[in-house]
Design a protein around this motif. Structure first.
Motif, PDB file in Angstrom:
ATOM      1  N   PRO A  32       0.839  -1.210   0.000  1.00 48.24           N
ATOM      2  CA  PRO A  32       0.000   0.000   0.000  1.00 48.24           C
ATOM      3  C   PRO A  32       0.866   1.248   0.000  1.00 48.24           C
ATOM      4  N   ALA A  33       0.285   2.336  -0.517  1.00 47.22           N
ATOM      5  CA  ALA A  33       0.955   3.640  -0.518  1.00 47.22           C
ATOM      6  C   ALA A  33       2.283   3.626  -1.277  1.00 47.22           C
ATOM      7  N   ILE A  34       2.354   2.821  -2.340  1.00 46.17           N
ATOM      8  CA  ILE A  34       3.533   2.779  -3.206  1.00 46.17           C
ATOM      9  C   ILE A  34       3.144   3.397  -4.558  1.00 46.17           C
ATOM     10  N   ARG A  35       4.037   4.182  -5.157  1.00 53.04           N
ATOM     11  CA  ARG A  35       3.758   4.864  -6.409  1.00 53.04           C
ATOM     12  C   ARG A  35       3.280   3.903  -7.494  1.00 53.04           C
ATOM     13  N   ALA A  36       2.281   4.382  -8.254  1.00 53.07           N
ATOM     14  CA  ALA A  36       1.736   3.559  -9.336  1.00 53.07           C
ATOM     15  C   ALA A  36       2.799   3.113 -10.336  1.00 53.07           C
ATOM     16  N   ARG A  60      -4.648   1.583  -1.628  1.00 53.68           N
ATOM     17  CA  ARG A  60      -4.809   0.685  -0.493  1.00 53.68           C
ATOM     18  C   ARG A  60      -5.968  -0.260  -0.801  1.00 53.68           C
ATOM     19  N   LEU A  61      -5.843  -1.505  -0.386  1.00 57.05           N
ATOM     20  CA  LEU A  61      -6.951  -2.444  -0.525  1.00 57.05           C
ATOM     21  C   LEU A  61      -8.056  -2.040   0.441  1.00 57.05           C
ATOM     22  N   SER A  62      -9.288  -2.071  -0.013  1.00 51.45           N
ATOM     23  CA  SER A  62     -10.419  -1.737   0.850  1.00 51.45           C
ATOM     24  C   SER A  62     -10.876  -2.965   1.629  1.00 51.45           C
TER      25      SER A  62
END
Length: 273
Positions: free
Chosen positions: A138-142, A177-179
């Motif tokens: 999570p929170a890693i650049r696309a 982030r995964l929901s």
């Protein structure tokens, strides 16, 4: 639209925008998804520059009529000017969707939809791989995520948007982030997940868009929801490297809207009936 403009629209301080277009590019009734929620187009009218007034400038959030005209003359001054009516239409419905854990029937429908996407893909199955990668990182650049999958960034982002439409992921200032909904699907299918401490997203209100540096500073402390921000004092948040006046202002606005306050201010908040 810039973040400050969106916040002003949500607050009701801005209800029009002016653009130079060769033709109308939005339709009345369209609801655009933005960082602050849904913004509805209420009108689209072609207007002569000479008809603009100081009231128009105030409604558009411009510093003055001169500033509004200068801004319109900066890009494509040969094109006609359109006045676009705007209205804040509420939060993005995908927020509630991604926080709602689906029942078995819903999960079966989501799984069938993911299977259809995989079968239709010219590059092969991608849905579970993408969900698992976002869950792991999570929170890693696309662009970094796309590289890990051997994909170009535009097509990777396009695929993530499809998952986001079904509430399976949520966008952050940096990455995704995964929901809770996405986590439920992966768990249902028995996919291996990261550490138990991240088995599900933190419940509560997501952080507003406050910039990459501030988001990185808060998430490094494990703070990913407004309710967690409220356990900190303003001084503690301000002391984080990357958190500046812009981030603090938007955090405070979002917390006020959610009925929250910084820890050192909570006792001073007046009670409402």
């Amino acid at each position: 639209m810039r973040p400050a403009e969106l916040e002003a629209i949500r607050a009701g301080d801005v209800d029009v925008a002016f653009r130079r277009w060769d033709r109308p590019r939005v339709r009345v009734g369209t609801r655009m998804r933005t960082a602050v929620g849904l913004v509805e187009i209420t009108s689209v009218d072609r207007v002569p520059v000479s008809s603009l007034t100081a009231a128009d400038a105030r409604r558009a959030g411009a510093a003055s009529l001169a500033a509004l005209r200068q801004g319109l003359d900066r890009v494509h001054p040969e094109r006609p000017v359109y006045r676009i009516g705007l209205r804040y239409a509420g939060p993005d419905p995908r927020q509630a969707l991604r926080e709602a854990v689906p029942d078995t029937t819903e999960i079966d429908a989501i799984v069938a939809w993911l299977d259809r996407l995989d079968r239709a893909s010219p590059t092969g199955p991608w849905t579970r791989t993408t969900l698992l990668l976002i869950d792991e990182l999570p929170a890693i650049r696309a662009p970094d995520l796309a590289q890990r999958m051997g994909r170009d960034t535009p097509s990777f982002k396009q695929n993530v948007r499809k998952l986001k439409e079904r509430g399976l992921t949520e966008s952050l200032d940096i990455g995704y982030r995964l929901s809770a909904r996405g986590a439920a699907v992966l768990d249902h299918e028995g996919h291996p997940r990261p550490a138990p401490s991240r088995s599900a997203p933190e419940p509560g209100t997501p952080l507003p868009h406050i910039g990459a540096a501030a988001t990185r500073a808060l998430t490094a402390q494990g703070v990913v929801r407004l309710e967690q921000v409220a356990t900190l004092s303003e001084g503690e948040v301000r002391a984080l490297h990357g958190v500046g006046p812009y981030a603090l202002r938007h955090l405070r606005t979002a917390m006020d809207a959610a009925g929250l306050a910084f820890r050192d201010e909570a006792g001073a908040r007046p009670e409402t009936s």
